[in-house]
Write a protein that holds these residues in place. Structure first.
Motif, short mmCIF file in Angstrom:
data_model
loop_
_atom_site.label_atom_id
_atom_site.label_comp_id
_atom_site.label_asym_id
_atom_site.label_seq_id
_atom_site.Cartn_x
_atom_site.Cartn_y
_atom_site.Cartn_z
N ILE A 1 0.84 -1.20 0.00
CA ILE A 1 0.00 0.00 0.00
C ILE A 1 0.87 1.25 0.00
N LEU A 2 1.94 1.23 0.80
CA LEU A 2 2.85 2.36 0.86
C LEU A 2 3.43 2.69 -0.51
N HIS A 3 3.90 1.68 -1.22
CA HIS A 3 4.54 1.93 -2.51
C HIS A 3 3.52 2.35 -3.57
N GLN A 4 2.31 1.87 -3.48
CA GLN A 4 1.28 2.32 -4.41
C GLN A 4 1.00 3.80 -4.25
N GLN A 5 0.87 4.25 -3.00
CA GLN A 5 0.60 5.67 -2.76
C GLN A 5 1.81 6.54 -3.06
N CYS B 1 2.33 11.15 1.86
CA CYS B 1 3.05 11.22 0.59
C CYS B 1 2.78 12.54 -0.12
N HIS B 2 1.57 13.05 -0.01
CA HIS B 2 1.24 14.34 -0.62
C HIS B 2 2.05 15.46 0.04
N LYS C 1 1.89 7.04 -6.79
CA LYS C 1 0.87 7.99 -7.24
C LYS C 1 1.27 9.42 -6.90
N ALA C 2 1.90 9.60 -5.72
CA ALA C 2 2.30 10.95 -5.31
C ALA C 2 3.60 11.39 -5.97
N ASN C 3 4.33 10.44 -6.59
CA ASN C 3 5.57 10.74 -7.30
C ASN C 3 6.63 11.34 -6.37
N ILE C 4 6.81 10.72 -5.22
CA ILE C 4 7.84 11.19 -4.30
C ILE C 4 9.14 10.43 -4.57
#
Length: 305
Positions: A230-234, A280-281, A237-240
């Motif tokens: 879940i961490l890597h998916q988010q 992440c945002h 998506k946030a492109n960090i």
């Protein structure tokens, strides 16, 4: 017209939560390895010479099934998760059907929502010491002679230590079990994980992340892996930046634990997803400001009239 004659066993949501909170069968890593070797040894004996001719992915998937089942005698990994060993779902189905036909596993199914439909399968290993308990707990209709013999053999050598006066289940996800006193008790009982305890975690999972989870919930590789996924998916998506992913995961896990101390969380995966998403945002905004001097948090958009 064909009709289905075999009645499937459906595990209720409350029953499955109790199964997850039951204490582990082993007390140390050596005992865990012995149980896994025993489960895998029976499977290899059932395949006989065919075992060496199986594809590497099939053997790896079976090995992971045995590993996950050592803790409580059952595995509920999805087919999508097991096919990551570069095998097709059809190949995986053949292997699972073989184990079921040989009397090595019993397949039950979680209830799908509130309907009388079967959801994801739960594979119960018949030769595991806890299978006799699951047979009674789930009222399994086990009539095969070979299965009955395995259950009888386990009952003579393994004691489940179930006392009617003691509740064998722990409310793993309730605020009470995550109080400061319970965390303190775990540390005093030397249950804080060491590096050797986490050796069998996948290498891509941060050890500090696994340690924090182990201290509060106990070591469960499947759950840790799901939270890390879940961490890597988010984060994607946030492109960090990759170096900030572990920081986001550890911070979010601590926030999840803090929230669970004061209130009951029904779905920790959904709750954790929202925490990770917000973190992440925030990290993305900080990266933009540090790299390019752009402060997007102060941008205001107006809808033209």
């Amino acid at each position: 017209m064909k009709t289905r004659t075999k009645q499937r066993t459906i595990i209720e949501h409350s029953q499955f939560r109790q199964m997850l909170s039951y204490h582990t069968c082993y007390t140390n890593k050596s005992e865990q390895q012995d149980i896994k070797n025993s489960l895998k040894g029976e499977i290899m004996a059932a395949y006989e010479d065919k075992w060496q001719r199986l594809a590497d992915g099939t053997r790896s998937a079976i090995d992971e099934l045995c590993f996950m089942a050592t803790e409580k005698g059952f595995c509920y990994a999805s087919k999508g998760y097991l096919t990551r060993h570069n095998i097709s779902k059809r190949t995986l189905d053949r292997a699972i059907n073989f184990l079921s036909n040989k009397g090595l596993i019993y397949i039950a199914y979680r209830r799908r929502g509130c309907l009388n439909l079967t959801g994801k399968p739960v594979f119960l290993f018949i030769s595991h010491p806890y299978f006799e308990y699951w047979t009674s707990f789930l009222s399994l209709n086990v009539v095969d002679n070979d299965v009955a013999n395995v259950v009888t053999g386990n009952s003579q050598t393994v004691s489940l230590s179930i006392d009617s006066a003691d509740d064998p289940f722990s409310t793993s996800f309730s605020p009470r079990s995550l109080s400061k006193e319970s965390v303190k008790d775990r540390s005093e009982n030397d249950e804080t994980p060491t590096d050797s305890d986490l050796d069998y975690l996948p290498q891509y999972i941060d050890k500090e992340f696994g340690t924090i989870y182990k201290v509060h919930f106990g070591l469960n590789v499947a759950r840790i892996n799901q939270l890390w996924k879940i961490l890597h998916q988010q984060a994607y998506k946030a492109n960090i930046e990759p170096e900030n992913v572990s920081q986001a995961g550890i911070w979010s896990l601590k926030q999840l634990i803090g929230q669970m101390k004061i209130k009951k969380v029904k779905n920790i995966y959904a709750y954790y997803t929202q925490i990770v998403k917000d973190k992440c945002h925030d990290i993305f905004l900080d990266e933009c400001e540090n790299e390019y001097g752009a402060d997007f948090s102060k941008l205001a958009f107006e809808i033209p009239h």
